[in-house]
Design an enzyme around this catalytic site. Structure first.
Site, PDB file in Angstrom:
ATOM      1  N   CYS A  92      30.153 -63.136 -13.020  1.00  0.00           N
ATOM      2  CA  CYS A  92      29.523 -62.430 -14.140  1.00  0.00           C
ATOM      3  C   CYS A  92      28.896 -63.429 -15.110  1.00  0.00           C
ATOM      4  O   CYS A  92      27.791 -63.227 -15.591  1.00  0.00           O
ATOM      5  CB  CYS A  92      30.558 -61.567 -14.848  1.00  0.00           C
ATOM      6  SG  CYS A  92      29.940 -60.729 -16.317  1.00  0.00           S
ATOM      7  N   CYS A 189      37.220 -56.178 -16.252  1.00  0.00           N
ATOM      8  CA  CYS A 189      36.747 -55.205 -17.238  1.00  0.00           C
ATOM      9  C   CYS A 189      36.319 -53.888 -16.602  1.00  0.00           C
ATOM     10  O   CYS A 189      36.391 -52.846 -17.239  1.00  0.00           O
ATOM     11  CB  CYS A 189      35.600 -55.790 -18.038  1.00  0.00           C
ATOM     12  SG  CYS A 189      34.072 -56.050 -17.106  1.00  0.00           S
TER      13      CYS A 189
END
Length: 345
Positions: A92, A189
């Site tokens: 990410c 997340c």
RNA sequence: UGGGGUGUAGCCAAGCGGUAAGGCAACGGGUUUUGGUCCCGUCAUUCGGAGGUUCGAAUCCUUCCACCCCAG
């Protein structure tokens, strides 16, 4: 100097914003949502807008959900389907926070993106910038940044590099601020309830089926529920009652077999790494480097040789085996990130 | 059917007359921007069943049951 600050809602990025402002930068706040704009996200954005207004800073909200799904979630699921143990946060950072987000921010007139990461960039008027561990050893996040490329680091700014975690909230309070989100970001997340196994099951991807659990002598111990549910080094969840705890030693994808053994067998002397990011050219690495194959496990000394399929890493001391798919990060004695890659065996 | 052995929680296992260790597994929690690791906590009113001896039994005695091994 214009700089975009990536605000998550947590304390760290908020303090980063304040610090830059006080250092004379002209910050613009950017908040990217990765998981769509549900009611929770709406509320977060409203709260962030309030804080930014308080600081006299403009806030831009970006919807990066589609990119995030393509660049992070999809590869994450595919990796598990292939028997690997991916590290979505490292990817990410490379693909989203210092990839897509930086591109988006350029459209806002800024070539710099600041985040609340605990890591250090040294610009010494040399190229590329040196990425080092953050001062707070317990919170250092350089491990997760090791796939961020040289070009991307040029656009990066880590205002918290010299700070310690426990100072952050107090500093915010001193400015009459507090984090918008209650909890710090942790766990994956995009995984609800912190259970990646359930998440994989609802993705509609073909996953490995049940198979045998054996030990290093080939003895049969039981059945596993699919290799994607286990990772090298794992102890809990095996369901095997023995006189001592058993750990996953290896995932044999070809035979769909899980190999387990006692702690005494849980060590490796080498691993192989597909180098993804060299912040320092491999030919310039010291003979001995510190390698870290996990965010929490301490780095160990190793020697690295270039091989056909990337790097052959020989540990000076045996250590817990690294899980294929995880990230190996190489450091110099001074804590500089030399490079990072993906473990594949 | 003779002879021998064993039966303690889901698994392994200590205890050998003084009021059920420990390990594994499981479950819950803590630490942690990945998975995992690690740490902490919970987990047999009861020792195959039934009687008996005793102030007191998982421990001694009787008997029944189950399983294992060796003979045939």
């Amino acid at each position: 100097m214009p700089v975009a600050v990536a605000l998550s809602g947590g304390a760290d990025s908020l303090l980063a914003l304040c610090l830059l402002q006080e250092q004379g930068y002209d910050p613009v706040a950017v908040h990217a949502s990765f998981l769509g704009c549900g009611p929770k996200e709406q509320r977060l954005q409203e709260q962030l807008a309030g804080v930014c207004a308080q600081r006299g800073v403009a806030l831009h909200c970006l919807d990066l959900q589609e990119t995030f799904e393509q660049q992070v979630i999809y590869p994450f699921v595919q990796a598990y389907a292939r028997g690997l143990t991916p590290n979505p946060c490292a990817w990410c950072n490379r693909r989203i926070k210092f990839g897509k987000l930086v591109q988006e921010v350029q459209g806002l007139g800024s070539n710099l993106v600041a985040t609340g990461h605990y890591a250090t960039l040294r610009r010494d008027c040399r190229y590329p910038p040196g990425l080092y561990r953050g001062r707070d050893a317990g919170k250092d996040q350089s491990y997760f940044l090791a796939l961020v490329s040289r070009e991307q680091l040029e656009a990066a700014l880590f205002p918290l590099s010299g700070w310690r975690k426990e100072e952050v909230r107090a500093e915010l309070a001193r400015r009459g601020l507090s984090a918008v989100t209650a909890r710090e970001s942790q766990e994956i997340c995009f995984i609800p309830h912190n259970d990646y196994r359930i998440f994989l099951n609802v993705q509609g991807t073909q996953l490995p089926g049940p198979g045998k659990i054996v030990d290093s002598y080939g003895r049969f111990w039981g059945w596993h529920e699919g290799l994607h549910k286990y990772t090298v080094g794992q102890r809990r969840g095996l369901g095997i009652a023995c006189s001592e705890p058993l750990y996953v030693l290896k995932k044999d994808v070809n035979n769909n077999t899980l190999m387990v053994g006692p702690r005494s067998e849980l060590h490796a002397t080498s691993c192989r790494v597909r180098l993804i990011n060299d912040l320092v050219r491999v030919t310039s690495w010291p003979e001995q480097v510190w390698v870290q194959t996990n965010y929490r496990q301490p780095a160990g000394l190793a020697r690295v040789q270039e091989a056909e399929q990337g790097l052959a890493v020989l540990f000076d001391e045996p250590r817990s085996p690294a899980a294929p798919g995880q990230i190996a990060v190489f450091y110099s004695q001074q804590g500089r990130v030399l490079g990072g890659g993906e473990i594949h065996g």
